[in-house]
Motif scaffolding. Structure first.
Motif, PDB file in Angstrom:
ATOM      1  N   ASP A 174       0.808  -1.223   0.000  1.00 21.02           N
ATOM      2  CA  ASP A 174       0.000   0.000   0.000  1.00 21.02           C
ATOM      3  C   ASP A 174       0.841   1.274   0.000  1.00 21.02           C
ATOM      4  O   ASP A 174       0.327   2.364   0.151  1.00 21.02           O
ATOM      5  CB  ASP A 174      -0.979   0.001   1.191  1.00 21.02           C
ATOM      6  N   VAL A 175       2.167   1.145  -0.121  1.00 21.01           N
ATOM      7  CA  VAL A 175       3.039   2.318  -0.315  1.00 21.01           C
ATOM      8  C   VAL A 175       3.840   2.045  -1.585  1.00 21.01           C
ATOM      9  O   VAL A 175       3.975   0.887  -1.994  1.00 21.01           O
ATOM     10  CB  VAL A 175       3.981   2.549   0.896  1.00 21.01           C
ATOM     11  N   GLY A 177       6.938   2.109  -2.321  1.00 21.46           N
ATOM     12  CA  GLY A 177       8.337   1.710  -2.235  1.00 21.46           C
ATOM     13  C   GLY A 177       8.817   1.750  -0.796  1.00 21.46           C
ATOM     14  O   GLY A 177       8.018   1.952   0.130  1.00 21.46           O
ATOM     15  N   TYR A 179      10.916   3.652   2.019  1.00 22.44           N
ATOM     16  CA  TYR A 179      11.251   5.054   2.296  1.00 22.44           C
ATOM     17  C   TYR A 179      12.259   5.155   3.446  1.00 22.44           C
ATOM     18  O   TYR A 179      12.463   4.183   4.187  1.00 22.44           O
ATOM     19  CB  TYR A 179       9.975   5.822   2.685  1.00 22.44           C
ATOM     20  N   PRO A 183       6.393   6.228   5.493  1.00 21.41           N
ATOM     21  CA  PRO A 183       5.756   7.398   4.877  1.00 21.41           C
ATOM     22  C   PRO A 183       4.383   7.699   5.465  1.00 21.41           C
ATOM     23  O   PRO A 183       3.878   8.810   5.303  1.00 21.41           O
ATOM     24  CB  PRO A 183       5.651   7.015   3.394  1.00 21.41           C
ATOM     25  N   MET A 203      16.830  -2.343   8.548  1.00 20.91           N
ATOM     26  CA  MET A 203      15.574  -1.618   8.723  1.00 20.91           C
ATOM     27  C   MET A 203      14.462  -2.559   9.181  1.00 20.91           C
ATOM     28  O   MET A 203      13.695  -2.240  10.083  1.00 20.91           O
ATOM     29  CB  MET A 203      15.181  -0.922   7.418  1.00 20.91           C
ATOM     30  N   ALA A 208      10.789  -1.735  10.422  1.00 21.58           N
ATOM     31  CA  ALA A 208      10.203  -1.341   9.129  1.00 21.58           C
ATOM     32  C   ALA A 208       9.500  -2.547   8.520  1.00 21.58           C
ATOM     33  O   ALA A 208      10.100  -3.354   7.817  1.00 21.58           O
ATOM     34  CB  ALA A 208      11.286  -0.819   8.190  1.00 21.58           C
ATOM     35  N   LYS A 209       8.206  -2.669   8.812  1.00 19.41           N
ATOM     36  CA  LYS A 209       7.522  -3.929   8.483  1.00 19.41           C
ATOM     37  C   LYS A 209       7.137  -4.039   7.007  1.00 19.41           C
ATOM     38  O   LYS A 209       6.408  -4.956   6.622  1.00 19.41           O
ATOM     39  CB  LYS A 209       6.285  -4.103   9.361  1.00 19.41           C
TER      40      LYS A 209
HETATM   41  P1  ADP Z   1       1.212  -5.559   3.267  1.00 19.23           P
HETATM   42  O1  ADP Z   1      -0.115  -5.814   3.888  1.00 19.23           O
HETATM   43  O2  ADP Z   1       1.127  -5.146   1.835  1.00 19.23           O
HETATM   44  O3  ADP Z   1       2.200  -6.675   3.508  1.00 19.23           O
HETATM   45  P2  ADP Z   1       2.428  -4.052   5.409  1.00 19.23           P
HETATM   46  O4  ADP Z   1       1.479  -3.247   6.231  1.00 19.23           O
HETATM   47  O5  ADP Z   1       2.934  -5.321   5.975  1.00 19.23           O
HETATM   48  O6  ADP Z   1       1.766  -4.247   3.976  1.00 19.23           O
HETATM   49  O7  ADP Z   1       3.695  -3.156   5.007  1.00 19.23           O
HETATM   50  C1  ADP Z   1       3.515  -1.912   4.382  1.00 19.23           C
HETATM   51  C2  ADP Z   1       3.567  -0.810   5.433  1.00 19.23           C
HETATM   52  O8  ADP Z   1       4.901  -0.735   5.941  1.00 19.23           O
HETATM   53  C3  ADP Z   1       3.297   0.582   4.928  1.00 19.23           C
HETATM   54  O9  ADP Z   1       1.921   0.875   4.898  1.00 19.23           O
HETATM   55  C4  ADP Z   1       4.057   1.453   5.907  1.00 19.23           C
HETATM   56  O10 ADP Z   1       3.199   2.010   6.890  1.00 19.23           O
HETATM   57  C5  ADP Z   1       4.991   0.480   6.623  1.00 19.23           C
HETATM   58  N1  ADP Z   1       6.390   0.922   6.645  1.00 19.23           N
HETATM   59  C6  ADP Z   1       7.151   1.000   7.778  1.00 19.23           C
HETATM   60  N2  ADP Z   1       8.350   1.471   7.501  1.00 19.23           N
HETATM   61  C7  ADP Z   1       8.393   1.701   6.160  1.00 19.23           C
HETATM   62  C8  ADP Z   1       9.399   2.227   5.279  1.00 19.23           C
HETATM   63  N3  ADP Z   1      10.605   2.568   5.732  1.00 19.23           N
HETATM   64  N4  ADP Z   1       9.099   2.338   3.963  1.00 19.23           N
HETATM   65  C9  ADP Z   1       7.876   1.981   3.504  1.00 19.23           C
HETATM   66  N5  ADP Z   1       6.890   1.495   4.299  1.00 19.23           N
HETATM   67  C10 ADP Z   1       7.129   1.370   5.616  1.00 19.23           C
END
Ligand code: ADP
Ligand code: ASP
Ligand code: MG
Length: 406
Positions: A174-175, A177, A179, A183, A203, A208-209
């Motif tokens: 949902d982002v 890339g 960051y 973000p 990270m 940073a999940k």
């Molecule tokens: P998905 O359900 O697609 O696996 P996640 O929620 O597990 O998505 O991971 C995406 C989320 O990771 C983003 O919405 C964002 O809030 C979080 N996130 C945390 N740190 C970072 C980062 N450094 N760069 C991008 N996203 C990050």
């Protein structure tokens, strides 16, 4: 023609409209002549809801049965996408973990992939099928269903990519890339075009999940090129690749946060050899991972010992330490679930001094109290009150010159 693995996370398959969008993207890749294996997460929130359901019938649900329950989230989305693709006249087949031959150890709730049998999948791909694999799940050698830990679909995707020697593993989320900070809480976070496996491992290990840490470990070990990108746009995302000479090595390259922390303090422990071992051995035996540890020396040969554990293990750890405190004569055991860890990360930190003082000064200017500190040569972490997490990430991001210019 290439073999492309496409993984879609929970928000990307949150409802039927989004599943239709996923189907269109998969179909487009297939129509370009590629072989496609899709890995899916459960719909956003479903895994949490299932955990909640189990907790309503038991305080400590059997880990085996919990995995049977949790795996249904991914079973649902895999079937729905295969049905959608079939309806669009594409030859799609869903596969559960055991059908995709994802063999794991038997650690329910946090299983590790041991191997992936590829013959069956390869045969289906040769017949030009689109395979839709339920992420996050596998089975042990006895045939029990296992799950790979929260966020584990990323690991399914990278593991399948490496087993099939895929040309690319795309992680749609949902982002758009990776960051320099989350973000969603730091609007000045900078998108990183290319990041090394090592930097991403740092990270991910610090909260940073966006990628589950094990998936990054897999990608590094087997050199799988990973592209993290948005399922809602066509924009290029971030490539996670092995280090190359052209990569920037900033002193601090990212600020991360981790709210999945809880603190436990044993008050007035005897300052003697063997005491720390008595405190941590039962925690390790219960499979609980301790992160930060500090010990404050007090008068009369006594110390306070504080450490952090994941929030989900807090109750169990508190119960263990209450027993230990009785045995070793500690005066009290205190717990706090409202803490978080903020970290500054960067391989360039190795050769620079002064990073810690900038970090501490920046937090103090905002009146944010530092509860605990831990360091390595490539990161500094501070535990703080959870309510200050977002503020801390933003001010540190600015202080280390990471803000995206307006
Ligand atoms: P998905 O359900 O697609 O696996 P996640 O929620 O597990 O998505 O991971 C995406 C989320 O990771 C983003 O919405 C964002 O809030 C979080 N996130 C945390 N740190 C970072 C980062 N450094 N760069 C991008 N996203 C990050
Ligand atoms: N559905 C699982 C979770 O929420 C796995 C994943 O999404 O990767 O953790
Ligand atoms: Mg995820």
């Amino acid at each position: 023609m290439s073999l492309i693995i496409q993984k879609f996370g929970g928000t990307s398959v949150a409802d039927l409209e989004r599943i239709r969008n996923v189907a269109k993207r998969v179909a487009k890749t297939y129509d370009q002549g590629n072989d496609v294996v899709v890995i899916l997460s459960a719909m956003a929130g479903v895994t949490d809801d299932l955990i909640d359901l189990a907790s309503q019938v038991s305080n400590s649900p059997s880990k085996r049965e919990l995995d049977v329950l949790l795996s249904t989230g991914e079973q649902t989305t895999a079937a729905l996408l295969a049905i959608t693709l079939t309806d669009m006249n594409y030859p799609a087949l869903s596969l559960l973990g055991h059908q995709a031959k994802v063999v794991t150890d038997c650690t329910f709730g946090d299983a590790r992939i041991i191997e992936i049998g590829t013959e069956y999948i390869k045969d289906l791909l040769e017949k030009r099928n689109i395979l839709v694999v339920a992420g996050f799940q596998g089975c042990d050698i006895k045939g029990n269903i296992t799950t790979l830990g929260r966020g584990g679909s990323d690991t399914t995707a990278v593991a399948i990519a490496s087993a099939l020697k895929a040309d690319l593993c795309e992680i749609y989320t949902d982002v758009d890339g990776i960051y320099s900070a989350d973000p969603n809480i730091c609007e000045k976070a900078r998108k990183i075009d290319k990041i090394s496996y090592d930097e991403m491992l740092n990270m991910a290990s610090l909260g940073a999940k966006v990628l589950q840490i094990r998936s990054v470990g897999f990608a590094k070990k087997y050199n799988v090129p990973v592209h993290v990108r948005s399922s809602f746009s066509e924009e290029e995302g971030t490539m996670v690749v092995s280090e190359d000479a052209g990569m920037e090595s900033l002193i601090v390259s990212a600020v991360t946060h981790d709210k999945d922390q809880a603190r436990i303090t044993l008050k007035r422990v005897q300052d003697q050899p063997g005491v720390a071992a008595k405190i941590f051995l039962p925690i390790a035996e219960a499979g609980i991972i301790v992160d930060m540890i500090i010990q404050n020396t007090r008068a009369q040969g006594q110390t306070d010992l504080t450490f952090t554990v994941p929030k989900k293990d807090f109750q169990a750890a508190m119960e263990i330490e209450r027993k230990v405190a009785n045995e070793i004569g500690a005066v009290d055991v205190l717990g706090d679930k409202n803490i978080a860890k903020v970290s500054v990360v960067g391989v360039g930190m190795k050769n620079h001094s002064g990073v810690a003082s900038i970090m501490f000064n920046t937090l103090s200017r905002e009146n944010i109290n530092i509860i605990m500190i831990s360091t390595s040569e490539i990161r500094i972490s501070c535990a703080i009150e959870e309510k200050y997490t977002e503020l801390a990430v933003r001010v540190l991001h600015t202080a280390f010159g990471l803000d995206e210019e307006d």
